[in-house]
Design an enzyme around this catalytic site. Sequence first.
Site, PDB file in Angstrom:
ATOM      1  N   SER A  21       5.244  -6.770  -5.388  1.00 61.55           N
ATOM      2  CA  SER A  21       5.253  -6.188  -6.730  1.00 61.55           C
ATOM      3  C   SER A  21       6.099  -4.911  -6.794  1.00 61.55           C
ATOM      4  CB  SER A  21       3.814  -5.860  -7.109  1.00 61.55           C
ATOM      5  OG  SER A  21       3.785  -5.183  -8.324  1.00 61.55           O
ATOM      6  N   ASN A 127      -4.088  -4.053  -7.876  1.00 60.90           N
ATOM      7  CA  ASN A 127      -3.537  -2.870  -7.216  1.00 60.90           C
ATOM      8  C   ASN A 127      -4.550  -1.738  -7.278  1.00 60.90           C
ATOM      9  OD1 ASN A 127      -2.059  -0.716  -6.315  1.00 60.90           O
ATOM     10  ND2 ASN A 127      -0.480  -0.837  -7.885  1.00 60.90           N
ATOM     11  N   CYS A 130      -2.160   2.292  -5.731  1.00 64.14           N
ATOM     12  CA  CYS A 130      -0.922   2.963  -6.124  1.00 64.14           C
ATOM     13  C   CYS A 130      -1.060   4.471  -5.917  1.00 64.14           C
ATOM     14  CB  CYS A 130      -0.579   2.689  -7.585  1.00 64.14           C
ATOM     15  SG  CYS A 130       0.917   3.569  -8.077  1.00 64.14           S
ATOM     16  N   ILE A 191       0.205  -3.579   3.629  1.00 62.14           N
ATOM     17  CA  ILE A 191      -0.265  -2.336   3.048  1.00 62.14           C
ATOM     18  C   ILE A 191       0.583  -1.939   1.839  1.00 62.14           C
ATOM     19  CG2 ILE A 191      -1.197  -1.344   5.152  1.00 62.14           C
ATOM     20  CD1 ILE A 191       1.405   0.194   5.584  1.00 62.14           C
TER      21      ILE A 191
END
Lengths: 302, 254
Positions: A21, A127, A130, A191
């Site tokens: 992504s 996610n 972030c 990761i």
Amino acid sequence: MANISVNIAGLQMKTPVMTASGTFGYGLEFADLVNLEDIGAVIVKGTTLNPREGNDYPRMAETPQGMLNCVGLQNKGVDYFCQHIYPQIKDIRTNMIVNVSGSCPEDYAECAARINELDNIPAIELNISCPNVRQGGMAFGVTTEGASQVVKAVRKAYSKTLIVKLSPNVTSIADIARSVEDAGADAVSLINTLMGMSIDIERRKPRLSIKTGGLSGPAIRPVAVRCVYQVAKAVGIPVIGLGGIMTAEDAIEFFMAGASAIEIGTGNFIDPAISVKVADGISNWLDSHRCSDLKEIIGVIE
Amino acid sequence: MKQCKDLLVAAVEYPSPGYVLLRLTDTEPLGEILGGQFVEIRVDGSPSTFLRRPISVNYVDTQRNELHLLIHVVGEGTRSLSQLRAGDRLNVLFPLGNGFTRGRAGEKVLLVGGGVGIAPLLEYGRQLCEAGAQPQFLLGGRSRDNMLMLDRFEALGKVYVTTEDGSMGEQGFVTQHSLLQKPDFDRISVCGPKPMMMAVAKYSKEHCIRCEVSLENMMACGLGACLCCVEKTVKGNVCVCKQGPVFDVQELNW
């Protein structure tokens, strides 16, 4: 030819290589340069319930064997995605996966619920890692309670394959992985970027607008391999490995550490067709090492 | 159609100290490339250079099927590129970005360039001539030594020069050139250092002349995927690599 197709929690993939992504747009940006249908899965840009402008420029700094970024989840929101992007990508014959982010469990769940309605999106990647947004993002991914809370909320709203992307910026990534598995995740990917900082010494200023950012690229690969190894030993769900993969040999390390599939991120910036080349390289490596199936090497490190 | 392939270095020229001109070619036609578009070069063999380097297209020699890149050597990546030799191969992702506005027959366009920002104006000037437009060039630099390829520009249109030390043309910045006092052009296209582009943008707004500028924000992918090179515009943050690098100044928050 060795078999490199894999099934990750119901997600059937021609190759074990996915694009990470935020590094591959919506796939369309790369359509001239690589056959998207030859990629195992494309994970599109992080999507949030509401539109986000992201952080100020400068958002990127080149570092030894890698880069820092602080993009900050710039996107036009889930409704824009459903109305304008989805129609353009729904007929691409590979797994198109949406990365979902948010600032509270309710937002994550609502965003996931809307994507749940899209027939040709077989999975989401959550996610919770972030490092570049003040509220939410990594805040959920650094405690077992926070991670569990978000995953439980999304699990109620989302019925298809749920992948949870983990942060390395924690004391024990295995503990976080166990908590998201217990909360209902179907797979974990890891990761996300490592928190970093770089300073322009002549200007005496940080090189990124919000001072810190996420480090990616080959520089972080050994950290990623270690995390994959620890998590694969700790959970029963499939592990997707990523962090600085540039070659098939890099990918093989992740498989041996316990990953069932891999993602390529920053590498897409150096070679737009890297995801297909690495898949071909994995197949060749297996052939030359007399393996008939990728599964023979997954998790071979004791 | 974007391509990513190994191009052959046909020749390497050194037009001035600190600059290198790479002439690249391929066995297949390079395809359509617009003035103001750019390429991203993979820099091999430089331990400190990881990302591709964005470089503007200086000239397209359609007869020889050559793509020319004028590079200012400023860091490790560009230094490594300056050491290339004829016969070497270079991995290039191209053509990228939108390019300058296409020319219309009869229109007068002033192309303003500063430093290595003059590079894309040569190809753009050539394409304007091809379209029947009339380019004229206003080029600025620190001194005579920074003024490159003037004969090439002169072959396309009238050239006006400013240097900060007065060693060539009028002394001062491009915006101080006497040419601008009586504007005789329909629009302006600019490429150069940001303060220079902002000054020309201000001038264009004061004189109600359409003006476009070519930005060079730091970028990674070059394809509009990573969202690193954004510029704030009236439509929010947009990618310089994809929606740009050329923007009408009315779109920018300058």
